[in-house]
Design an enzyme around this catalytic site. Sequence first.
Site, PDB file in Angstrom:
ATOM      1  N   ASP A 182     -11.617   1.356   5.938  1.00 15.61           N
ATOM      2  CA  ASP A 182     -10.526   1.521   4.984  1.00 15.61           C
ATOM      3  C   ASP A 182      -9.371   2.341   5.564  1.00 15.61           C
ATOM      4  OD1 ASP A 182     -11.810   0.179   2.807  1.00 15.61           O
ATOM      5  OD2 ASP A 182     -13.060   1.944   2.525  1.00 15.61           O
ATOM      6  N   ASP A 224       0.815  -1.218   0.000  1.00 21.46           N
ATOM      7  CA  ASP A 224       0.000   0.000   0.000  1.00 21.46           C
ATOM      8  C   ASP A 224       0.846   1.265   0.000  1.00 21.46           C
ATOM      9  OD1 ASP A 224      -2.493   1.345   0.001  1.00 21.46           O
ATOM     10  OD2 ASP A 224      -2.389   1.641   2.170  1.00 21.46           O
ATOM     11  N   ASP A 232      -3.320  -4.621  -4.691  1.00 17.51           N
ATOM     12  CA  ASP A 232      -2.531  -3.426  -5.030  1.00 17.51           C
ATOM     13  C   ASP A 232      -1.080  -3.731  -5.405  1.00 17.51           C
ATOM     14  OD1 ASP A 232      -4.725  -1.840  -4.611  1.00 17.51           O
ATOM     15  OD2 ASP A 232      -4.088  -1.091  -2.662  1.00 17.51           O
TER      16      ASP A 232
END
Length: 398
Positions: free
Chosen positions: A354, A123, A161
């Site tokens: 999130d 991330d 990701d």
Amino acid sequence: MSPLRLLPLPLALAAALLSGPSAGSAAARTAPEPARTTPTPELTRLYTPAANPDASRHVLDLRREGRRADAAKILAMVRTPHAVWYGDQTPADIERDTRAVVSDAEDDLAVPVLALYNIPGRDCSNYSGGGASTTAEYKAWIDAVARGIGGREALVVLEPDALALLPADCGQDDAAGTRTAARYTEVNYAVDTLEPLARTKVYLDTGHPAWHSVNSIVPRLVKGGVARATGFYTNASNYQTDDANAWYGKLISACLAHVAAGGDPAGCPAQSAPRATALAWIQDNVPDPSGMKHFVTDSSRNGRGPWTPPAGKYTDAQDWCNPPGRGLGARPTLSTGDPLHDARLWIKTPGESDGLCLRGTAGPQDPERGTVDPKAGEWFREQALELVHLAVPPIDTP
């Protein structure tokens, strides 16, 4: 004394209600089991793991407040099959934990979905930052996952990701691209370690259809080893519609087949192209669909589609971060009606935050909600209630 008995009785009861079908037996199972002596039946449903412990507290509090309908909806949500996320555990812990889950799922005649989330530089070191420190450490972790899965069935969503958000995309690489090269090495290693397992399917990251164009993500998939994986996934933890995800998946699969036959990804139609034009291109450039890669999608929170932020209100609206007014999407299934679309999943655990969404402001409150959002992965009561109230289709309760 059993640890469960140390809980207040109502909380212990809620914890039992919220657990997966056989979660108690899975937690106690740490050693390899003997191989089956009878043929393994075909698994046609998805596995429901134990819920986030804070969900049980939420259910209890709603019941105490007399909000039994809301409590029933939250209970139904967490009892819906969803992925089990792993990251940051030691190799010993991840081997034990994955073995417990895949064994429990097999006993329940269900397919477990494992979201592996431990890549170095995860991330871009933002809200969900962490992961292994080095490539060698990551390889050891993947080896442990493989030992834990063994010969049992598993569907692996590999490193959300990891390909859509490379180190080079967030200014974390050097001029030589060392970290991005390492990322591709790590993803390829995971594919080559996990996909050969007898009953494991590995899917690689594409982000979502409002992020990368088809001809942008396809070269990354190729470098990541998709040719040796079952396929790819899209929309993990995002809000794009089922239609947009399925179309994006079909275009990516067609472009991968075109590239595998020697074609140039630059010529592949983007998801924004007219569909009739794109379908004609597929017919002309992919005459044999039998070799097209398969895909899975995430419908956990896309019932209302993506959030459109107020125009001009934020310097960085973070439309992916705890957006307001969203609802649960279609329920998970292994029967999508599309031979390329292997499953519609709940990859993101609905109800979990999130992260701390500031939307370009000084914070600490989320300006769309007027509250401080929980950290990434923590239970978010306000959002959980939104998701069940606004679910499309509506969530069923007894």
